[in-house]
Design a protein around this motif. Structure first.
Motif, mmCIF file in Angstrom:
data_model
loop_
_atom_site.group_PDB
_atom_site.id
_atom_site.type_symbol
_atom_site.label_atom_id
_atom_site.label_comp_id
_atom_site.label_asym_id
_atom_site.label_seq_id
_atom_site.Cartn_x
_atom_site.Cartn_y
_atom_site.Cartn_z
ATOM 1 N N ARG A 2 -4.565 17.008 13.459
ATOM 2 C CA ARG A 2 -4.631 16.852 11.614
ATOM 3 C C ARG A 2 -3.275 16.151 11.604
ATOM 4 O O ARG A 2 -3.517 15.398 10.605
ATOM 5 C CB ARG A 2 -4.905 18.258 11.358
ATOM 6 C CG ARG A 2 -5.430 18.167 9.853
ATOM 7 C CD ARG A 2 -5.617 19.390 9.166
ATOM 8 N NE ARG A 2 -6.270 20.384 10.127
ATOM 9 C CZ ARG A 2 -5.825 21.766 10.011
ATOM 10 N NH1 ARG A 2 -5.203 22.317 9.106
ATOM 11 N NH2 ARG A 2 -6.531 22.577 10.888
ATOM 12 N N PHE A 3 -2.221 16.535 12.005
ATOM 13 C CA PHE A 3 -1.019 15.833 11.485
ATOM 14 C C PHE A 3 -1.045 14.669 11.903
ATOM 15 O O PHE A 3 -0.478 13.732 11.139
ATOM 16 C CB PHE A 3 0.136 16.636 12.085
ATOM 17 C CG PHE A 3 1.507 16.221 11.657
ATOM 18 C CD1 PHE A 3 2.013 16.399 10.509
ATOM 19 C CD2 PHE A 3 2.464 15.481 12.815
ATOM 20 C CE1 PHE A 3 3.415 15.785 10.218
ATOM 21 C CE2 PHE A 3 3.655 15.138 12.692
ATOM 22 C CZ PHE A 3 4.119 15.199 11.406
ATOM 23 N N ARG A 10 -1.442 7.565 6.262
ATOM 24 C CA ARG A 10 -0.217 7.031 5.555
ATOM 25 C C ARG A 10 0.108 5.608 5.995
ATOM 26 O O ARG A 10 0.392 4.693 5.283
ATOM 27 C CB ARG A 10 0.823 8.105 5.530
ATOM 28 C CG ARG A 10 0.832 9.229 4.702
ATOM 29 C CD ARG A 10 1.624 10.156 4.897
ATOM 30 N NE ARG A 10 1.551 11.050 6.046
ATOM 31 C CZ ARG A 10 2.142 12.209 6.540
ATOM 32 N NH1 ARG A 10 3.481 12.505 5.785
ATOM 33 N NH2 ARG A 10 2.037 12.817 7.467
ATOM 34 N N LEU A 11 0.256 5.569 7.484
ATOM 35 C CA LEU A 11 0.709 4.060 7.904
ATOM 36 C C LEU A 11 -0.239 2.953 7.584
ATOM 37 O O LEU A 11 0.146 1.865 7.205
ATOM 38 C CB LEU A 11 0.756 4.323 9.375
ATOM 39 C CG LEU A 11 2.093 5.300 10.026
ATOM 40 C CD1 LEU A 11 1.860 5.484 11.428
ATOM 41 C CD2 LEU A 11 3.328 4.208 9.738
ATOM 42 N N ALA A 35 0.703 3.836 16.345
ATOM 43 C CA ALA A 35 0.651 5.474 16.532
ATOM 44 C C ALA A 35 2.050 5.741 16.788
ATOM 45 O O ALA A 35 2.735 6.548 17.553
ATOM 46 C CB ALA A 35 -0.029 5.586 17.992
ATOM 47 N N ALA A 36 2.787 5.644 15.527
ATOM 48 C CA ALA A 36 4.169 6.164 15.403
ATOM 49 C C ALA A 36 4.232 6.824 14.239
ATOM 50 O O ALA A 36 3.406 6.847 13.510
ATOM 51 C CB ALA A 36 5.221 5.050 15.605
ATOM 52 N N ILE A 37 5.431 7.224 13.757
ATOM 53 C CA ILE A 37 5.801 7.308 12.201
ATOM 54 C C ILE A 37 6.504 6.397 11.551
ATOM 55 O O ILE A 37 6.687 6.704 10.558
ATOM 56 C CB ILE A 37 6.423 8.934 12.310
ATOM 57 C CG1 ILE A 37 7.846 8.596 12.799
ATOM 58 C CG2 ILE A 37 5.867 9.893 13.006
ATOM 59 C CD1 ILE A 37 8.776 9.692 12.386
ATOM 60 N N GLY A 94 7.163 9.950 7.901
ATOM 61 C CA GLY A 94 7.367 11.162 8.501
ATOM 62 C C GLY A 94 7.381 12.370 7.174
ATOM 63 O O GLY A 94 6.848 13.550 7.243
ATOM 64 N N THR A 95 8.230 11.957 6.207
ATOM 65 C CA THR A 95 8.229 12.816 4.945
ATOM 66 C C THR A 95 7.485 12.329 3.605
ATOM 67 O O THR A 95 7.573 12.789 2.797
ATOM 68 C CB THR A 95 9.533 13.103 4.640
ATOM 69 O OG1 THR A 95 10.356 11.903 4.387
ATOM 70 C CG2 THR A 95 10.305 13.864 5.670
#
Length: 117
Positions: A2-3, A10-11, A35-37, A94-95
């Motif tokens: 889910r995360f 968001r990306l 596939a990263a943040i 990330g945030t």
């Protein structure tokens, strides 16, 4: 999972927003999320003038302008060993909250539209 899905959403939303700005003729680009943040984006406005008449002489000036005008904290690629003149950045999601993205993109677009040659 889910995360990871939330990060990807968001990306993708940010990437699509940057691509819309690019289609409008703004000097931005981004690489599709991988596939990263981080979203990898290019903001190529060095040498332009801000609304108050200050010239963005280099990427440090561009980075500071975006932080103050668009309230957007970006990590320039030169922090990872790239040339200091590189217009490429990393933007962490990330945030970042999904509901903040539209406002974030709007502030960035306004800041970029105010720049003049």
């Amino acid at each position: 999972s889910r995360f990871r899905a939330a990060l990807q959403e968001r990306l993708v939303r940010l990437h699509e927003g940057i691509q819309r700005m690019k289609a409008k003729g703004l000097r931005v680009d981004s690489i599709a999320p991988q596939a990263a943040i981080y979203l990898t984006l290019c903001i190529n406005v060095s040498g332009m003038l801000s609304k108050n008449g200050s010239r963005l002489n280099n990427q440090n000036d561009v980075t500071a302008y975006l932080l103050h005008r668009a309230r957007l904290a970006l990590v320039p690629f030169h922090a990872f060993g790239d040339d200091a003149a590189s217009p490429w950045y990393r933007l962490s999601v990330g945030t970042c909250r999904l509901e903040e993205i539209d406002d974030m993109l709007s502030l960035l677009e306004e800041a970029l539209q105010e720049l003049q040659q």
